[in-house]
Design an enzyme around this catalytic site. Structure first.
Site, PDB file in Angstrom:
ATOM      1  N   CYS A   1       0.641   4.746   6.901  1.00  0.00           N
ATOM      2  CA  CYS A   1       0.037   4.572   8.232  1.00  0.00           C
ATOM      3  C   CYS A   1       1.020   3.800   9.136  1.00  0.00           C
ATOM      4  O   CYS A   1       1.363   2.654   8.833  1.00  0.00           O
ATOM      5  CB  CYS A   1      -1.284   3.806   8.118  1.00  0.00           C
ATOM      6  SG  CYS A   1      -2.348   4.434   6.806  1.00  0.00           S
TER       7      CYS A   1
ATOM      8  N   ARG B   1     -17.700  -2.387  18.192  1.00  0.00           N
ATOM      9  CA  ARG B   1     -16.957  -3.631  17.968  1.00  0.00           C
ATOM     10  C   ARG B   1     -15.615  -3.626  18.685  1.00  0.00           C
ATOM     11  O   ARG B   1     -14.823  -2.696  18.521  1.00  0.00           O
ATOM     12  CB  ARG B   1     -16.737  -3.842  16.456  1.00  0.00           C
ATOM     13  CG  ARG B   1     -15.979  -5.135  16.126  1.00  0.00           C
ATOM     14  CD  ARG B   1     -16.013  -5.456  14.643  1.00  0.00           C
ATOM     15  NE  ARG B   1     -17.371  -5.388  14.151  1.00  0.00           N
ATOM     16  CZ  ARG B   1     -17.779  -4.571  13.189  1.00  0.00           C
ATOM     17  NH1 ARG B   1     -16.936  -3.790  12.591  1.00  0.00           N
ATOM     18  NH2 ARG B   1     -19.045  -4.562  12.829  1.00  0.00           N
TER      19      ARG B   1
ATOM     20  N   CYS C   1     -16.432  -9.010   6.022  1.00  0.00           N
ATOM     21  CA  CYS C   1     -15.774  -7.747   5.683  1.00  0.00           C
ATOM     22  C   CYS C   1     -14.538  -7.985   4.830  1.00  0.00           C
ATOM     23  O   CYS C   1     -13.641  -8.727   5.229  1.00  0.00           O
ATOM     24  CB  CYS C   1     -15.405  -7.012   6.973  1.00  0.00           C
ATOM     25  SG  CYS C   1     -14.560  -5.462   6.656  1.00  0.00           S
TER      26      CYS C   1
ATOM     27  N   CYS D   1       0.568   0.126  10.241  1.00  0.00           N
ATOM     28  CA  CYS D   1       0.068  -0.896   9.322  1.00  0.00           C
ATOM     29  C   CYS D   1       1.148  -1.752   8.661  1.00  0.00           C
ATOM     30  O   CYS D   1       2.042  -1.245   7.974  1.00  0.00           O
ATOM     31  CB  CYS D   1      -0.779  -0.238   8.242  1.00  0.00           C
ATOM     32  SG  CYS D   1      -1.569  -1.472   7.185  1.00  0.00           S
TER      33      CYS D   1
ATOM     34  N   CYS E   1     -19.151   2.203   8.895  1.00  0.00           N
ATOM     35  CA  CYS E   1     -18.392   1.543   9.953  1.00  0.00           C
ATOM     36  C   CYS E   1     -17.154   2.395  10.145  1.00  0.00           C
ATOM     37  O   CYS E   1     -16.329   2.501   9.232  1.00  0.00           O
ATOM     38  CB  CYS E   1     -18.029   0.120   9.517  1.00  0.00           C
ATOM     39  SG  CYS E   1     -16.916  -0.705  10.671  1.00  0.00           S
TER      40      CYS E   1
ATOM     41  N   CYS F   1     -19.473  -5.982   4.124  1.00  0.00           N
ATOM     42  CA  CYS F   1     -18.738  -4.746   4.391  1.00  0.00           C
ATOM     43  C   CYS F   1     -17.474  -4.756   3.551  1.00  0.00           C
ATOM     44  O   CYS F   1     -16.900  -5.819   3.300  1.00  0.00           O
ATOM     45  CB  CYS F   1     -18.404  -4.681   5.878  1.00  0.00           C
ATOM     46  SG  CYS F   1     -17.447  -3.225   6.334  1.00  0.00           S
TER      47      CYS F   1
ATOM     48  N   CYS G   1       0.832  -1.210   0.000  1.00  0.00           N
ATOM     49  CA  CYS G   1       0.000   0.000   0.000  1.00  0.00           C
ATOM     50  C   CYS G   1       0.871   1.266   0.000  1.00  0.00           C
ATOM     51  O   CYS G   1       1.825   1.367   0.768  1.00  0.00           O
ATOM     52  CB  CYS G   1      -0.928   0.001   1.221  1.00  0.00           C
ATOM     53  SG  CYS G   1      -2.030   1.429   1.259  1.00  0.00           S
TER      54      CYS G   1
HETATM   55  N1  SAM Z   1      -6.602   0.592   3.135  1.00  0.00           N
HETATM   56  C1  SAM Z   1      -7.877   0.814   3.654  1.00  0.00           C
HETATM   57  C2  SAM Z   1      -7.910   1.920   4.689  1.00  0.00           C
HETATM   58  O1  SAM Z   1      -6.907   2.180   5.348  1.00  0.00           O
HETATM   59  O2  SAM Z   1      -8.984   2.490   4.877  1.00  0.00           O
HETATM   60  C3  SAM Z   1      -8.515  -0.430   4.244  1.00  0.00           C
HETATM   61  C4  SAM Z   1      -7.693  -1.437   4.989  1.00  0.00           C
HETATM   62  S1  SAM Z   1      -6.963  -0.889   6.522  1.00  0.00           S
HETATM   63  C5  SAM Z   1      -5.939  -2.242   6.947  1.00  0.00           C
HETATM   64  C6  SAM Z   1      -8.335  -0.903   7.663  1.00  0.00           C
HETATM   65  C7  SAM Z   1      -8.089  -0.461   9.079  1.00  0.00           C
HETATM   66  O3  SAM Z   1      -7.367  -1.476   9.791  1.00  0.00           O
HETATM   67  C8  SAM Z   1      -7.263   0.782   9.315  1.00  0.00           C
HETATM   68  O4  SAM Z   1      -8.012   1.940   9.153  1.00  0.00           O
HETATM   69  C9  SAM Z   1      -6.835   0.623  10.755  1.00  0.00           C
HETATM   70  O5  SAM Z   1      -7.744   1.275  11.602  1.00  0.00           O
HETATM   71  C10 SAM Z   1      -6.877  -0.896  10.976  1.00  0.00           C
HETATM   72  N2  SAM Z   1      -5.518  -1.435  11.245  1.00  0.00           N
HETATM   73  C11 SAM Z   1      -4.523  -1.613  10.341  1.00  0.00           C
HETATM   74  N3  SAM Z   1      -3.421  -2.093  10.940  1.00  0.00           N
HETATM   75  C12 SAM Z   1      -3.702  -2.212  12.261  1.00  0.00           C
HETATM   76  C13 SAM Z   1      -2.961  -2.639  13.390  1.00  0.00           C
HETATM   77  N4  SAM Z   1      -1.682  -3.011  13.292  1.00  0.00           N
HETATM   78  N5  SAM Z   1      -3.575  -2.676  14.588  1.00  0.00           N
HETATM   79  C14 SAM Z   1      -4.882  -2.271  14.689  1.00  0.00           C
HETATM   80  N6  SAM Z   1      -5.624  -1.850  13.661  1.00  0.00           N
HETATM   81  C15 SAM Z   1      -5.038  -1.815  12.454  1.00  0.00           C
HETATM   82  C1  DTB Z   2     -11.137  -2.333  11.649  1.00  0.00           C
HETATM   83  O1  DTB Z   2     -11.408  -1.316  12.299  1.00  0.00           O
HETATM   84  N1  DTB Z   2     -10.343  -3.307  12.052  1.00  0.00           N
HETATM   85  C2  DTB Z   2     -10.201  -4.323  11.037  1.00  0.00           C
HETATM   86  C3  DTB Z   2     -11.230  -3.877   9.976  1.00  0.00           C
HETATM   87  N2  DTB Z   2     -11.650  -2.594  10.460  1.00  0.00           N
HETATM   88  C4  DTB Z   2     -10.858  -3.814   8.553  1.00  0.00           C
HETATM   89  C5  DTB Z   2      -8.802  -4.458  10.546  1.00  0.00           C
HETATM   90  C6  DTB Z   2      -7.820  -4.810  11.651  1.00  0.00           C
HETATM   91  C7  DTB Z   2      -6.487  -5.052  11.030  1.00  0.00           C
HETATM   92  C8  DTB Z   2      -5.470  -5.500  12.043  1.00  0.00           C
HETATM   93  C9  DTB Z   2      -4.142  -5.692  11.440  1.00  0.00           C
HETATM   94  C10 DTB Z   2      -4.084  -6.789  10.419  1.00  0.00           C
HETATM   95  O2  DTB Z   2      -4.565  -7.914  10.665  1.00  0.00           O
HETATM   96  O3  DTB Z   2      -3.480  -6.555   9.353  1.00  0.00           O
HETATM   97 FE1  SF4 Z   3      -2.785   1.185   3.386  1.00  0.00          FE
HETATM   98 FE2  SF4 Z   3      -2.661  -0.005   5.736  1.00  0.00          FE
HETATM   99 FE3  SF4 Z   3      -2.990   2.617   5.623  1.00  0.00          FE
HETATM  100 FE4  SF4 Z   3      -5.010   0.977   4.828  1.00  0.00          FE
HETATM  101  S1  SF4 Z   3      -4.178   1.185   6.897  1.00  0.00           S
HETATM  102  S2  SF4 Z   3      -4.255   2.818   3.816  1.00  0.00           S
HETATM  103  S3  SF4 Z   3      -3.787  -0.713   3.988  1.00  0.00           S
HETATM  104  S4  SF4 Z   3      -1.183   1.473   4.914  1.00  0.00           S
END
Ligand code: SAM
Ligand code: DTB
Ligand code: SF4
Length: 335
Positions: free
Chosen positions: A73, A277, A113, A76, A205, A145, A69
């Site tokens: 973030c 949630r 989802c 992530c 959500c 979702c 990506c």
């Molecule tokens: N790329 C899209 C976005 O960011 O909206 C969708 C996928 S992203 C992985 C969805 C959500 O997962 C993020 O907004 C974040 O809140 C959550 N997330 C990602 N990595 C995480 C982590 N290490 N621990 C907790 N939540 C995480």
């Molecule tokens: C949200 O708030 N938590 C979920 C879902 N929306 C998409 C994602 C959590 C991701 C946790 C890190 C991972 O497994 O990559």
């Molecule tokens: Fe990309 Fe992860 Fe950020 Fe979603 S949370 S925009 S997958 S870097």
């Protein structure tokens, strides 16, 4: 920066008049800081006016496009900016996705989802494939979702027509702390996508992550922003940071679980009709801490071995805990 909610000007739509969107930072702070016994009592009282206290929705996640990506973030593992142990995977085949959803429905899950590591939902053939997934999963009788990054109004409309029930797009933290976590987009970008989702008639959500090194006031600021959305997000995921090696937040100190309890109880009081949630991070919480989160008003969890890329408690462990507590998963209407 002003601490007044950025989303306060959003348009209200057929929502119960007793729901408030004008909570001040001071009011939210007073709730968040209430002694825990009183806080949980208040949250329970509100919870019972809107929800059955022994019911929990079980949702399952699937990463339909993994890693690489362009966003940065800091939490992530899927960001291309960091070197986390995640194997990149292109967009999955719709047939495979629908078969995973069918298995989830057979296990009693009521919401499926699909998450994609995109900055914004693509146009063209890949988007068509996502629409095919949405149509397939929706035909199973599941709530569907998606979380695909930023969305344009036309895309939101197409997803709605394909049968999408909800779109996940998190505000993650307070506006003040946001720039310390993500530099490749701004808070207003998130609010714009949320408005496009609303306009298309898809439910929202939207939640955040705790444990990223934010201060208590940032957790309060996030909750105030969420409660200022009109209508409130129907679903509010509260994630505890999953600390993944290779990401800038890998070595953050563990969050005190009582902050999860306080945040969930505050979300329940501010947004009484929403599903709150207990999302990522359950693997780091004891069964007792999870129980306290339920008492605080959480009524939805992710089930299944995996979240998107990181582990989640196994189904046996989860169903045993629910059974021990005398709680039941929401009934599935899957066909
Ligand atoms: N790329 C899209 C976005 O960011 O909206 C969708 C996928 S992203 C992985 C969805 C959500 O997962 C993020 O907004 C974040 O809140 C959550 N997330 C990602 N990595 C995480 C982590 N290490 N621990 C907790 N939540 C995480
Ligand atoms: C949200 O708030 N938590 C979920 C879902 N929306 C998409 C994602 C959590 C991701 C946790 C890190 C991972 O497994 O990559
Ligand atoms: Fe990309 Fe992860 Fe950020 Fe979603 S949370 S925009 S997958 S870097």
């Amino acid at each position: 920066m002003s601490t007044e909610p950025l989303a306060a000007q959003a348009v209200a739509e057929g929502e119960s008049p007793e729901l408030r969107h004008d909570w001040t930072r001071a009011e939210v702070e007073a709730i968040y800081r209430t002694p825990v016994p009183e806080l949980v009592f208040r949250a329970q009282t509100v919870h019972r006016q809107f929800h059955a206290p022994d019911r929990v929705q079980t949702c399952q996640l699937l990463s339909i496009k993994t890693g690489g990506c362009p966003e940065d973030c800091a939490y992530c593992p899927q960001s291309a900016h960091y070197d986390a142990p995640v194997d990149r995977q292109g967009l999955l085949d719709p047939e495979h996705v629908v078969s995973v959803a069918r298995d989830a429905a057979a296990r009693g899950v009521t919401r499926f989802c699909m998450g994609a590591a995109w900055r914004q939902a693509p146009e063209g053939r890949e988007f068509e494939k996502v629409l095919e997934m949405v149509r397939g999963v929706s035909s199973l009788g599941l709530e569907v979702c998606c979380t695909l990054g930023m969305l344009k109004e036309e895309q939101a409309q197409q997803l709605k027509e394909a049968g999408l029930s909800a779109y996940n797009h998190n505000l993650d933290t307070s506006p003040e702390f946001y720039g310390s976590i993500i530099t490749t987009r701004v808070y207003e970008d998130r609010l714009k996508t949320l408005a496009a989702v609303r306009k298309a008639g898809i439910t929202v959500c939207c939640g955040g992550i705790l444990g990223m090194g934010e201060r208590e006031t940032d957790r309060i600021g996030l909750l105030q922003q969420l409660a200022a959305l009109r209508p409130h997000p129907e679903s509010v995921p509260i994630n505890m940071l999953v600390r993944v090696e290779g990401t800038p937040l890998a070595n953050m100190p563990a969050l005190d679980p009582m902050e999860m309890v306080r945040a969930i109880a505050t979300a329940r009081i501010l947004m009484p009709a929403s599903r709150v949630r207990l999302a990522a991070g359950r693997k780091q919480l004891s069964p007792e801490a999870v129980t306290l989160c339920f008492l605080a008003g959480a009524n939805s969890i992710f089930v299944g071995e995996k979240l998107l890329t990181t582990p989640n408690p196994g189904p046996d462990e989860d169903y045993q805990l629910l059974e021990k507590l005398g709680m039941q998963p929401l009934e599935s209407h899957a066909v």
